[in-house]
Design an enzyme around this catalytic site. Sequence first.
Site, short mmCIF file in Angstrom:
data_model
loop_
_atom_site.label_atom_id
_atom_site.label_comp_id
_atom_site.label_asym_id
_atom_site.label_seq_id
_atom_site.Cartn_x
_atom_site.Cartn_y
_atom_site.Cartn_z
N ASN A 85 0.83 -1.20 0.00
CA ASN A 85 0.00 0.00 0.00
C ASN A 85 0.87 1.25 0.00
OD1 ASN A 85 -2.28 1.71 0.24
ND2 ASN A 85 -3.34 0.19 1.47
N HIS A 115 22.85 0.37 12.56
CA HIS A 115 24.06 1.17 12.68
C HIS A 115 24.87 0.70 13.89
CE1 HIS A 115 22.66 3.82 9.54
NE2 HIS A 115 21.48 3.81 10.13
N ARG A 180 3.82 -8.22 20.53
CA ARG A 180 3.65 -9.39 21.40
C ARG A 180 2.51 -10.24 20.85
NH1 ARG A 180 1.07 -5.24 23.07
NH2 ARG A 180 -0.94 -5.35 24.06
#
Length: 188
Positions: A85, A115, A180
């Site tokens: 989308n 990083h 979760r």
Amino acid sequence: MSVGERDKMAAGEWYCCLDPELEQLRQRARDAVHQHNTMAPDARGSMAPALRALFSNVGDHVFIEAPFHCSYGINISLGPRVYLNAGCTMLDSGRISIGEGSMLGPGVQVYCAEHHKEVPLRSRGIEIARPVVVGKDVWIGGGAIILGGVTIGDGAIVGAGSVVTRGVAAGATVVGNPARLLPPSGKR
């Protein structure tokens, strides 16, 4: 023979993202993304030709809404009937594989790059790329963020706005930040 930064990136090793060859690849991706995002919808069709040519694999009946963004494109593989989308972002320093029939809602972000945690190395552009694998028939709700190293199993659902930091089992539904597991329907 020395190993280049592109090879290190592909191997999942620490590399310097400021490398000139990597910058050339990112520029090629920016050009393809620009074509996709600025073409008239009727002319673009399901995906701009330059974007389709950039990806490592594009199955039949893939549709990418504009706007779209990717870092390299060359590390993206889309199975048949994948739908992305509007506003999806794929920072594909690592491999991103999206399986057949999967759908990503608006504003979904996939981040393969991590990083370096040490400031001197991070300031020199040192990073590592971790792959993301999305199985078949997965639904990722709008605004979700998928971090590098994550695999999402077939038929899983990621709720809108979730931040997925670890793998999701096939058929599971995850929500929240960090994402979760939701119990099966009717057992909440």
